[in-house]
Design a protein around this motif. Structure first.
Motif, PDB file in Angstrom:
ATOM      1  N   SER A 244      41.677  35.268  47.620  1.00 30.75           N
ATOM      2  CA  SER A 244      40.289  34.463  47.958  1.00 30.75           C
ATOM      3  C   SER A 244      40.168  33.343  46.839  1.00 30.75           C
ATOM      4  N   LEU A 245      39.155  32.682  46.999  1.00 36.00           N
ATOM      5  CA  LEU A 245      38.901  31.660  46.047  1.00 36.00           C
ATOM      6  C   LEU A 245      38.682  31.775  44.677  1.00 36.00           C
ATOM      7  N   PRO A 246      39.539  30.858  43.615  1.00 30.58           N
ATOM      8  CA  PRO A 246      39.420  31.263  42.213  1.00 30.58           C
ATOM      9  C   PRO A 246      38.036  31.631  41.889  1.00 30.58           C
ATOM     10  N   ARG A 247      37.954  32.523  40.788  1.00 30.88           N
ATOM     11  CA  ARG A 247      36.754  32.912  40.317  1.00 30.88           C
ATOM     12  C   ARG A 247      36.584  32.434  38.863  1.00 30.88           C
ATOM     13  N   VAL A 248      35.276  32.095  38.509  1.00 29.92           N
ATOM     14  CA  VAL A 248      34.869  31.770  37.132  1.00 29.92           C
ATOM     15  C   VAL A 248      34.291  32.984  36.359  1.00 29.92           C
ATOM     16  N   PHE A 249      34.816  33.257  35.300  1.00 29.12           N
ATOM     17  CA  PHE A 249      34.328  34.307  34.381  1.00 29.12           C
ATOM     18  C   PHE A 249      33.867  33.747  33.149  1.00 29.12           C
ATOM     19  N   GLU A 250      32.371  34.052  32.800  1.00 23.18           N
ATOM     20  CA  GLU A 250      31.939  33.265  31.511  1.00 23.18           C
ATOM     21  C   GLU A 250      32.169  34.240  30.442  1.00 23.18           C
ATOM     22  N   VAL A 251      32.200  33.685  29.167  1.00 25.72           N
ATOM     23  CA  VAL A 251      32.352  34.503  27.959  1.00 25.72           C
ATOM     24  C   VAL A 251      31.304  33.917  27.051  1.00 25.72           C
ATOM     25  N   LEU A 252      30.406  34.892  26.763  1.00 29.01           N
ATOM     26  CA  LEU A 252      29.254  34.463  26.133  1.00 29.01           C
ATOM     27  C   LEU A 252      29.587  34.477  24.320  1.00 29.01           C
TER      28      LEU A 252
ATOM     29  N   TRP B 208      30.279  30.425  25.555  1.00 28.51           N
ATOM     30  CA  TRP B 208      31.272  29.996  24.695  1.00 28.51           C
ATOM     31  C   TRP B 208      32.493  29.332  25.487  1.00 28.51           C
ATOM     32  N   ALA B 209      32.755  29.784  26.615  1.00 30.10           N
ATOM     33  CA  ALA B 209      33.986  29.758  27.499  1.00 30.10           C
ATOM     34  C   ALA B 209      33.722  29.926  28.649  1.00 30.10           C
ATOM     35  N   GLU B 210      34.548  29.437  29.747  1.00 30.52           N
ATOM     36  CA  GLU B 210      34.830  29.696  31.010  1.00 30.52           C
ATOM     37  C   GLU B 210      36.379  30.103  31.434  1.00 30.52           C
ATOM     38  N   VAL B 211      36.574  31.177  31.957  1.00 25.91           N
ATOM     39  CA  VAL B 211      38.078  31.483  32.473  1.00 25.91           C
ATOM     40  C   VAL B 211      37.944  31.425  33.897  1.00 25.91           C
ATOM     41  N   LEU B 212      39.089  30.738  34.332  1.00 24.82           N
ATOM     42  CA  LEU B 212      39.365  30.424  35.637  1.00 24.82           C
ATOM     43  C   LEU B 212      40.319  31.355  36.010  1.00 24.82           C
ATOM     44  N   GLY B 213      40.078  32.538  37.099  1.00 21.50           N
ATOM     45  CA  GLY B 213      40.950  33.338  37.517  1.00 21.50           C
ATOM     46  C   GLY B 213      41.270  33.277  38.987  1.00 21.50           C
ATOM     47  N   ALA B 214      42.437  33.567  39.566  1.00 20.30           N
ATOM     48  CA  ALA B 214      42.798  33.589  40.855  1.00 20.30           C
ATOM     49  C   ALA B 214      43.619  34.647  41.186  1.00 20.30           C
ATOM     50  N   ASP B 215      43.297  35.540  42.359  1.00 15.13           N
ATOM     51  CA  ASP B 215      44.080  36.502  42.597  1.00 15.13           C
ATOM     52  C   ASP B 215      44.852  36.323  43.830  1.00 15.13           C
ATOM     53  N   GLY B 216      44.901  34.943  44.460  1.00 17.05           N
ATOM     54  CA  GLY B 216      45.923  34.637  45.572  1.00 17.05           C
ATOM     55  C   GLY B 216      45.118  35.221  46.945  1.00 17.05           C
TER      56      GLY B 216
ATOM     57  N   GLY C 243      42.518  43.183  36.770  1.00 22.87           N
ATOM     58  CA  GLY C 243      43.812  42.984  36.465  1.00 22.87           C
ATOM     59  C   GLY C 243      44.595  42.209  37.714  1.00 22.87           C
ATOM     60  N   ARG C 244      43.934  42.024  38.858  1.00 18.95           N
ATOM     61  CA  ARG C 244      44.592  41.303  40.033  1.00 18.95           C
ATOM     62  C   ARG C 244      44.404  39.551  39.974  1.00 18.95           C
ATOM     63  N   TYR C 245      43.573  39.515  39.027  1.00 21.08           N
ATOM     64  CA  TYR C 245      43.467  37.956  38.572  1.00 21.08           C
ATOM     65  C   TYR C 245      44.255  37.496  37.457  1.00 21.08           C
ATOM     66  N   LYS C 246      44.984  36.303  37.941  1.00 16.95           N
ATOM     67  CA  LYS C 246      45.874  35.682  36.934  1.00 16.95           C
ATOM     68  C   LYS C 246      44.864  34.390  36.367  1.00 16.95           C
TER      69      LYS C 246
END
Length: 223
Positions: A48-56, A38-46, A125-128
């Motif tokens: 490493s490279l930004p990470r994509v989290f999938e929402v089913l 349903w969605a993809e959440v892009l998060g970054a912790d400063g 929690g470290r991901y923004k």
């Protein structure tokens, strides 16, 4: 003599068959939607490279699979109950169909404009949260399933009210008894006529009545 079945009408099996197909389609749509992204959440912790989290879909609305199972159970229930109980099942299916459309509307309308998706999965929690992107295809599939469920509920309600057969059923014995009465009445009418010649129309009617009597095993010439 008649057997009155007004108090216990048989449901319309044709309508129930169509409703069953719609319920199966609705259950499949909800289950399929719950397994889609349903969605993809892009998060970054400063660090490493930004990470994509999938929402089913099952993350967005965990109860979708439960409603899909309810629709599947409705297919069996509508053939197991009738009357007011079948109407109750139809109402439950209709309410579940309407409620299942709510997540689809939230996804299509403003899924990318809030952070709801990010709260549905475990993100460290470290991901923004940098961005949220949504896919509307699962939402439209869910809407189609909800519509199928509501239509199925309407057909179930109509099937519960329809007659599977006439409310008055005349047994073969009762039909034969009625025919015998007609034969005797016609015989008495001829005797009362004291030998008068019947009209052509009456003769045709008498001949037809005699054939009907013979078909039913009644001797039209007997006493």
């Amino acid at each position: 003599m008649s057997d009155d079945t007004t108090d216990h009408p048989k449901p319309n099996r044709r309508l129930q068959g169509i409703a069953s197909l719609l319920l199966i389609a609705a259950a499949g749509a909800l289950w399929g939607s719950s397994r889609m992204k349903w969605a993809e959440v892009l998060g970054a912790d400063g660090l490493s490279l930004p990470r994509v989290f999938e929402v089913l879909g099952s993350d967005w609305s965990p109860w979708l699979t439960g409603v899909a199972a309810l629709f599947g159970a409705g297919v069996i229930a509508q053939f197991a109950v009738r009357g007011w109980a079948l109407r109750v099942v139809a109402v439950i299916i209709a309410v579940a169909g309407v409620l299942s459309a709510v997540p689809a509307f939230t996804l299509i309308r403003d899924g990318a404009d809030d952070l709801y998706a990010s709260t549905r999965i475990d993100i460290p929690g470290r991901y923004k949260i940098e961005a949220v992107t949504v896919s509307t295809s699962p939402g439209y599939l869910l809407l189609a399933g909800a519509l199928c469920a509501v239509i199925a509920a309407v057909l179930m309600m109509r099937g519960a009210s329809a007659r599977g057969m006439s409310s008055k059923y005349t047994s073969p014995a009762a039909r034969q008894e009625e025919l015998e009465k007609k034969v005797f009445a016609e015989r008495e009418r001829r005797l009362a006529a004291e030998g008068n010649v019947d009209t052509p129309g009456a003769a045709d009617g008498n001949e037809r009545l005699m054939w009907d009597s013979l078909d039913s095993g009644v001797d039209p010439t007997g006493d």
